[in-house]
Write a protein that holds these residues in place. Structure first.
Motif, PDB file in Angstrom:
ATOM      1  N   LEU A 180     -15.910 -75.168 -87.349  1.00 46.63           N
ATOM      2  CA  LEU A 180     -16.807 -75.048 -86.199  1.00 46.63           C
ATOM      3  C   LEU A 180     -16.696 -73.739 -85.415  1.00 46.63           C
ATOM      4  CD1 LEU A 180     -16.378 -78.663 -84.751  1.00 46.63           C
ATOM      5  CD2 LEU A 180     -18.344 -77.800 -86.059  1.00 46.63           C
ATOM      6  N   GLU A 238     -23.574 -70.702 -79.516  1.00 44.69           N
ATOM      7  CA  GLU A 238     -23.403 -72.131 -79.262  1.00 44.69           C
ATOM      8  C   GLU A 238     -21.976 -72.438 -78.810  1.00 44.69           C
ATOM      9  OE1 GLU A 238     -24.176 -76.298 -81.795  1.00 44.69           O
ATOM     10  OE2 GLU A 238     -24.160 -74.348 -82.788  1.00 44.69           O
ATOM     11  N   ARG A 255     -21.720 -75.788 -86.552  1.00 46.14           N
ATOM     12  CA  ARG A 255     -22.239 -74.730 -85.679  1.00 46.14           C
ATOM     13  C   ARG A 255     -23.522 -74.169 -86.277  1.00 46.14           C
ATOM     14  NH1 ARG A 255     -20.732 -71.151 -81.807  1.00 46.14           N
ATOM     15  NH2 ARG A 255     -18.774 -72.309 -81.552  1.00 46.14           N
ATOM     16  N   HIS A 280     -15.656 -72.062 -79.351  1.00 48.46           N
ATOM     17  CA  HIS A 280     -15.253 -73.368 -79.857  1.00 48.46           C
ATOM     18  C   HIS A 280     -14.064 -73.841 -79.039  1.00 48.46           C
ATOM     19  CE1 HIS A 280     -14.402 -76.799 -82.302  1.00 48.46           C
ATOM     20  NE2 HIS A 280     -13.194 -76.354 -82.596  1.00 48.46           N
ATOM     21  N   THR A 324     -19.280 -75.240 -79.182  1.00 42.87           N
ATOM     22  CA  THR A 324     -18.913 -76.458 -79.893  1.00 42.87           C
ATOM     23  C   THR A 324     -17.618 -76.980 -79.293  1.00 42.87           C
ATOM     24  OG1 THR A 324     -17.799 -75.139 -81.604  1.00 42.87           O
ATOM     25  CG2 THR A 324     -20.059 -75.864 -82.053  1.00 42.87           C
ATOM     26  N   THR A 367     -22.065 -78.814 -78.086  1.00 40.56           N
ATOM     27  CA  THR A 367     -22.320 -79.667 -79.246  1.00 40.56           C
ATOM     28  C   THR A 367     -20.988 -80.320 -79.584  1.00 40.56           C
ATOM     29  OG1 THR A 367     -23.978 -78.102 -80.051  1.00 40.56           O
ATOM     30  CG2 THR A 367     -23.194 -79.780 -81.595  1.00 40.56           C
ATOM     31  N   GLY A 417     -20.625 -67.803 -77.031  1.00 38.94           N
ATOM     32  CA  GLY A 417     -20.321 -68.701 -78.132  1.00 38.94           C
ATOM     33  C   GLY A 417     -18.826 -68.977 -78.221  1.00 38.94           C
TER      34      GLY A 417
END
Length: 322
Positions: free
Chosen positions: A123, A287, A282, A216, A289, A239, A214
């Motif tokens: 991810l 994004e 992803r 994680h 995550t 997400t 972005g």
């Protein structure tokens, strides 16, 4: 039955073996060939301790059993023991007879670190350069070592409630020839491409507004009702993926966003679905995550089963007539 003492574990299992066992378990869970039993975890009203049981059955790996243990927050100060104490029991799926008893302290640290590193593999941004750590306790060093093997990181930054403990993370960063910097949370959230939270907090530490770009985030400390490491609004913005949906919404990081209706159960995805190719994971560089690592019993059983096989092969396992 076989006994594999805690003192033998370090010489029997590697990070790579732990990673492989946990990744396979997550895939098996998503394929519905493995399932976890309901977790029992309670405050016992003595020494501020939490104690409970996690168990399950993996038909693919043929792992059946449970882990008994918990968290004793005063151990380091009073007994010079680590705070997390556990023992794993394995049973023969064909007969129900007890197969092995395995020291679970190091295995718990290894499997927890393996879970977050599996999430990073699947991810995290491919070009991740800055690794951020929130928490610098016993398990944080295991988390950091496993994480640094998943991307070509160039720097480690960290925050801890007690800054003096950050020297542990500095030492691990040096093992990988990486610089380490102690930072405030605003800087950590803005700079880190990957963030691991590994604390025992009951209040959010990392806030929604602090995370930029972005990223994680692997939330690894929340495994009990009431615990919380990140702002519920941050969970809702991300997400979200988890190891086990039922645990995520009841004892995991998602419990608070579920409670305030900013996140629904349908918004939470299984990490195993990404591993099996059933979910894209992803989908963009910008994004956010988030992996809600609640810690499932099947992780412990999978790693313990591998340890028992190695211990028998090497003549280390103690065989007793039970």
């Amino acid at each position: 039955m076989y006994i594999v003492p805690e003192k033998e574990i370090a010489g029997l299992v590697t990070r790579a073996q732990s990673f492989d066992a946990v990744e396979k378990v997550f895939a098996s869970m998503s394929a519905r060939s493995a399932y976890n039993f309901p977790v029992i975890r309670e405050a016992i009203g003595h020494e501020d301790a939490l104690f409970g049981f996690k168990g399950g059955f993996d038909k693919t790996g043929m792992a059946l059993g449970l882990k008994a243990g918990g968290y004793w927050p005063n151990n380091l100060e009073k007994n010079n023991l680590i705070n997390h104490q556990s023992t794993i029991f394995l049973f023969d799926p064909d007969t129900g007879r007890v197969k092995a008893m395995v020291g679970g302290n190091l295995l718990t640290a290894l499997r927890t670190a393996a879970a977050s590193s599996v999430s990073i593999k699947h991810l995290a941004p491919k070009g991740a350069k800055v690794m951020g750590m929130i928490g610098a306790g016993h398990q944080a060093t295991f988390q950091l070592r496993a994480a640094l093997e998943q991307r070509n990181f160039e720097k480690v930054i960290g925050w801890n409630l007690h800054p003096e403990a950050l020297s542990r993370l500095d030492e691990v960063a040096r093992e990988f020839d990486l610089p380490f910097e102690a930072v405030e949370l605003d800087q950590l959230g803005a700079e880190a491409d990957v963030i691991i939270t590994i604390t025992s907090s009951f209040d959010p530490i990392l806030m929604d507004a602090q995370v930029k770009g972005g990223t994680h985030i692997a939330c690894m400390g929340t495994d009990t009702k009431g615990k919380q490491e990140v702002d519920a609004a941050l969970v809702a913005r991300a997400t979200v993926f988890t190891d086990e949906l039922a645990q995520s919404i009841t004892i995991g990081e998602c419990q608070h966003a579920i409670a305030d209706d900013s996140l629904s159960q349908g918004d939470i995805n299984e990490i195993g679905a990404v591993i099996n190719g059933d979910h894209p994971g992803r989908t963009s560089d910008d994004e956010i995550t988030l992996f809600d690592g609640t810690g499932v019993g099947l992780q412990d059983l999978a790693v313990a089963l591998a340890v028992v096989d190695l211990a028998i092969e090497k003549g280390i396992a103690i065989e007793v007539d039970f």
